[in-house]
Design a protein around this motif. Structure first.
Motif, PDB file in Angstrom:
ATOM      1  N   ALA A 309       0.831  -1.208   0.000  1.00 40.54           N
ATOM      2  CA  ALA A 309       0.000   0.000   0.000  1.00 40.54           C
ATOM      3  C   ALA A 309       0.866   1.258   0.000  1.00 40.54           C
ATOM      4  CB  ALA A 309      -0.939  -0.013   1.209  1.00 40.54           C
ATOM      5  N   ARG A 314      -0.885   4.463  -1.279  1.00 40.02           N
ATOM      6  CA  ARG A 314      -2.153   4.367  -0.550  1.00 40.02           C
ATOM      7  C   ARG A 314      -1.851   4.445   0.954  1.00 40.02           C
ATOM      8  NH1 ARG A 314      -2.504  -0.050  -4.077  1.00 40.02           N
ATOM      9  NH2 ARG A 314      -2.576  -1.502  -2.320  1.00 40.02           N
ATOM     10  N   GLU A 316      -3.287   6.085   3.485  1.00 38.43           N
ATOM     11  CA  GLU A 316      -4.397   5.928   4.432  1.00 38.43           C
ATOM     12  C   GLU A 316      -4.738   4.447   4.611  1.00 38.43           C
ATOM     13  OE1 GLU A 316      -7.713   8.283   3.329  1.00 38.43           O
ATOM     14  OE2 GLU A 316      -6.671  10.209   3.588  1.00 38.43           O
ATOM     15  N   GLU A 317      -4.703   3.695   3.522  1.00 42.86           N
ATOM     16  CA  GLU A 317      -4.976   2.260   3.614  1.00 42.86           C
ATOM     17  C   GLU A 317      -3.922   1.566   4.468  1.00 42.86           C
ATOM     18  OE1 GLU A 317      -4.588  -1.591   0.676  1.00 42.86           O
ATOM     19  OE2 GLU A 317      -5.344   0.283  -0.186  1.00 42.86           O
TER      20      GLU A 317
END
Length: 438
Positions: A309, A314, A316-317
């Motif tokens: 991620a 990504r 936040e993920e």
């Protein structure tokens, strides 16, 4: 992609010298850089009898941040500091009384390499131990981290007058001068075969399996109980466990020709590297919660999912995955447990990768506070590391108002945890004063 080679030979001047470490550098320097690295092109950095631990740290950090394979050829001697009883690599000005301030803590070396891609880093070592650290290694194995392949030996005190010869490293260099670099496993075995009279008394270091590449940057695993490392058995071939995601260690028992696991915790070194080179990410991995608790051990590794991620941007993920695991660990073991603190450290690193220095700083300050509240000493490596990371991230905050907001808490922490760098508290106060004038 070019490789990077760091040639580091260090030992004290005068009577404290156990090994003539610098004697190996002319032989290594005569080897072509591409052979030292095992790549088509390579950059070589040489450090001969360095004086300042911070200077060594800076060079090591730069080498660790370089993309592509990294090989470190390290020759020197190990000592324990008298306060924390931790192994250190002695430098030119090191004496038994000044180890803590004039030598390089071994965990600095381990942690500077911890965020490199697995399979990209090798340590080739010829280390000599004084009597105190030699006894220590029998109960506290030398931990070199999960993702670094280590080859070489640790020699005991030789009992003769004058420094010993770095015969293992000289043999490695002589073999490489042929212009061919075999696989490091083969190079290691060839070197040992040429010094058979020494190996029965040595701790021999070699990996048990190839390290499997993982998404980059790699997030470390918590090691239960600190995790096993290189075993202390004399004259045995010490090996360590498999790839990241294989667990905290491959085994604990050691005998001749057998293997022992090596774990690495989530503790970070003082002011560890922040600008990490990126590599192409593999297909995204999910982080499913197993439906059957009995199958939990076979579930996908959350660290791999987090790394993927982050690599894909990504953030936040990635933080959400780590937050779920932190919450679960806190519910099961308490918010100050090592499991929960591990995930807190991961989240502080993730904030750094996301460019949120303020959140990273706050996270590291909270981690240091939890450790202090749990009774850990202010000079414990994990506490010092958290304070140093918080300090470094605070200096990277781009918003003066946010920096002013976090500054007093950092100053309070620095008053309790000054760390190894002198003047840390004064530095915070000076920067706070400058911020007040903005």
């Amino acid at each position: 992609m070019p490789g990077t080679v760091l040639l580091l030979a260090a030992s004290p001047l005068g009577r404290g010298r156990l090994v003539d470490a610098a004697a190996v550098l002319p032989v290594l320097a005569a080897v072509a850089p591409t052979v030292l690295s095992g790549t088509d092109t390579a950059n070589v950095v040489e450090l001969a009898d360095p004086v300042e631990p911070q200077g060594v740290l800076t060079r090591l950090r730069a080498a660790a941040a370089a993309p592509g394979p990294l090989t470190v050829y390290l020759t020197g001697q190990l000592h324990l500091d008298r306060r924390q009883r931790l192994p250190h690599l002695a430098l030119a000005r090191t004496t038994p009384a000044t180890v803590r301030y004039t030598a390089v803590p071994w965990h600095w070396i381990r942690e500077e390499l911890r965020l490199r891609a697995p399979g990209q880093t090798a340590l080739v070592v010829d280390l000599h131990a004084d009597p105190e650290v030699w006894r220590h290694l029998h109960e506290h194995p030398l931990d070199c981290g999960r993702t670094t392949a280590v080859y070489g030996r640790i020699a005991p005190p030789h009992g003769r007058r004058g420094p010993a010869e770095p015969s293992y490293m000289k043999t490695v260099a002589t073999l490489l001068r042929s212009g061919h670099r075999p696989a490091l496993d083969d190079l290691h075995q060839q070197a040992l075969a040429r010094i058979p009279e020494e190996t029965p008394a040595n701790i021999l270091l070699a990996p048990v399996t190839a390290v499997t590449p993982q998404p980059y940057p790699a997030i470390p695993h918590p090691a239960p109980g600190g995790g096993p490392g290189f075993g202390p058995a004399v004259g045995a071939q010490q090996t360590y466990g498999g790839p990241v995601g294989a667990g905290a260690g491959a085994g604990a028992g050691v005998s001749a020709g057998t293997s022992a696991g090596a774990g690495a915790g989530a503790v970070v070194a003082p002011d560890a590297p922040l600008d990490i080179p990126r590599q192409p990410a593999p297909p995204a991995l999910e982080d499913p919660a197993p439906e059957d608790p009995a199958r939990e051990d076979s579930a996908p590794d959350p660290h791999a999912a987090i790394s993927t991620a982050v690599q894909a941007g990504r953030h936040e993920e990635a933080d959400a995955i780590a937050a779920r695991h932190q919450e679960a660990a806190a519910d099961e073991h308490g918010p100050a447990s090592e499991d929960a603190l591990h995930w807190a450290e991961v989240r502080a690193d993730l904030a750094m990768f996301a460019g949120d220095a303020a959140r990273s700083c706050q996270g590291w300050m909270e981690i240091a506070g939890h450790r202090l509240a749990a009774g850990q000493e202010a000079d414990a490596p994990a506490v010092e590391a958290a304070a140093d990371r918080a300090h470094h991230q605070w200096g990277r905050i781009g918003e003066p108002a946010r920096a002013r907001e976090l500054g007093p808490a950092l100053a309070e922490l620095r008053a309790r945890v000054p760390g190894r760098r002198r003047g840390a508290l004064a530095d915070v106060r000076r920067q706070l004063q400058e911020l007040q004038e903005i």
